[in-house]
Motif scaffolding. Structure first.
Motif, PDB file in Angstrom:
ATOM      1  N   SER A   1      -2.336  12.515  -4.722  1.00  0.00           N
ATOM      2  CA  SER A   1      -2.223  11.280  -5.410  1.00  0.00           C
ATOM      3  C   SER A   1      -2.890  10.568  -4.289  1.00  0.00           C
ATOM      4  O   SER A   1      -2.406  10.239  -3.391  1.00  0.00           O
TER       5      SER A   1
ATOM      6  N   ILE B   1     -11.547   0.998  -3.956  1.00  0.00           N
ATOM      7  CA  ILE B   1     -10.169   1.159  -4.451  1.00  0.00           C
ATOM      8  C   ILE B   1     -10.006   0.288  -5.698  1.00  0.00           C
ATOM      9  O   ILE B   1     -10.864  -0.614  -6.130  1.00  0.00           O
ATOM     10  N   GLU B   2      -8.674   0.348  -6.374  1.00  0.00           N
ATOM     11  CA  GLU B   2      -8.425  -0.311  -7.404  1.00  0.00           C
ATOM     12  C   GLU B   2      -7.035  -1.140  -7.089  1.00  0.00           C
ATOM     13  O   GLU B   2      -6.081  -0.385  -6.516  1.00  0.00           O
ATOM     14  N   ILE B   3      -7.063  -2.375  -7.319  1.00  0.00           N
ATOM     15  CA  ILE B   3      -5.698  -3.106  -7.153  1.00  0.00           C
ATOM     16  C   ILE B   3      -5.063  -3.130  -8.214  1.00  0.00           C
ATOM     17  O   ILE B   3      -5.441  -3.670  -9.288  1.00  0.00           O
ATOM     18  N   LEU B   4      -3.708  -2.752  -8.076  1.00  0.00           N
ATOM     19  CA  LEU B   4      -2.932  -2.579  -9.430  1.00  0.00           C
ATOM     20  C   LEU B   4      -2.035  -4.007  -9.209  1.00  0.00           C
ATOM     21  O   LEU B   4      -1.475  -4.374  -8.360  1.00  0.00           O
TER      22      LEU B   4
ATOM     23  N   LEU C   1       0.971  -1.051  -0.137  1.00  0.00           N
ATOM     24  CA  LEU C   1       0.177  -0.172   0.075  1.00  0.00           C
ATOM     25  C   LEU C   1       0.837   1.221   0.032  1.00  0.00           C
ATOM     26  O   LEU C   1       1.701   1.633   0.794  1.00  0.00           O
TER      27      LEU C   1
ATOM     28  N   PRO D   1      -3.560   6.690  -2.649  1.00  0.00           N
ATOM     29  CA  PRO D   1      -2.709   5.745  -2.557  1.00  0.00           C
ATOM     30  C   PRO D   1      -2.984   4.852  -3.559  1.00  0.00           C
ATOM     31  O   PRO D   1      -3.933   4.358  -4.027  1.00  0.00           O
ATOM     32  N   GLU D   2      -1.793   3.711  -3.825  1.00  0.00           N
ATOM     33  CA  GLU D   2      -1.989   2.484  -4.532  1.00  0.00           C
ATOM     34  C   GLU D   2      -1.904   1.085  -3.986  1.00  0.00           C
ATOM     35  O   GLU D   2      -1.038   1.106  -3.092  1.00  0.00           O
ATOM     36  N   TYR D   3      -2.902   0.598  -4.170  1.00  0.00           N
ATOM     37  CA  TYR D   3      -2.936  -0.803  -3.758  1.00  0.00           C
ATOM     38  C   TYR D   3      -2.193  -1.615  -4.658  1.00  0.00           C
ATOM     39  O   TYR D   3      -2.671  -1.829  -5.647  1.00  0.00           O
ATOM     40  N   VAL D   4      -1.101  -2.513  -4.473  1.00  0.00           N
ATOM     41  CA  VAL D   4      -0.309  -3.073  -5.543  1.00  0.00           C
ATOM     42  C   VAL D   4      -0.217  -4.377  -5.122  1.00  0.00           C
ATOM     43  O   VAL D   4       0.211  -4.869  -3.892  1.00  0.00           O
TER      44      VAL D   4
ATOM     45  N   GLU E   1     -12.634  -4.981  -4.854  1.00  0.00           N
ATOM     46  CA  GLU E   1     -12.981  -3.820  -5.430  1.00  0.00           C
ATOM     47  C   GLU E   1     -14.391  -3.481  -5.476  1.00  0.00           C
ATOM     48  O   GLU E   1     -14.788  -2.416  -5.665  1.00  0.00           O
TER      49      GLU E   1
END
Length: 90
Positions: A57, A85-88, A49, A59-62, A80
């Motif tokens: 920006s 959120i979006e999981i990358l 995360l 946060p990115e969930y990777v 999702e």
């Protein structure tokens, strides 16, 4: 690496990239192995995360994947649907 055991070399490389991005000031900080709870007692653990220095920006969930499995696709869709959120997948 850094006393941390990673599931794959690819995940360890992504961790190294995050450290570099943190040193350059792009990333403020990041969390690892963040659990997300789903209905029915199911848990999904996202690998990283990532929080950025730029406050605009999100946060990115990777999730670092060598192979995208059908189980991953199902759990990703459920997460999702449950959370905004979006999981990358990298």
């Amino acid at each position: 690496m850094d006393g941390i055991r990673f599931d794959s070399k690819k995940e360890a490389r992504y961790y190294e990239q995050l450290l570099i991005r943190q040193q350059t000031g792009e990333v403020s900080y990041f969390l690892m192995q963040v659990p997300l709870r789903l209905p029915g007692g199911t848990k999904y653990v996202v690998d990283f995360l990532v929080f950025f220095a730029d406050p605009t920006s999100a946060p990115e969930y990777v999730d670092v994947k060598g192979t995208v499995t059908q189980v991953f696709k199902i759990k990703k869709r459920e997460v999702e649907k449950q959370y905004p959120i979006e999981i990358l997948c990298v």
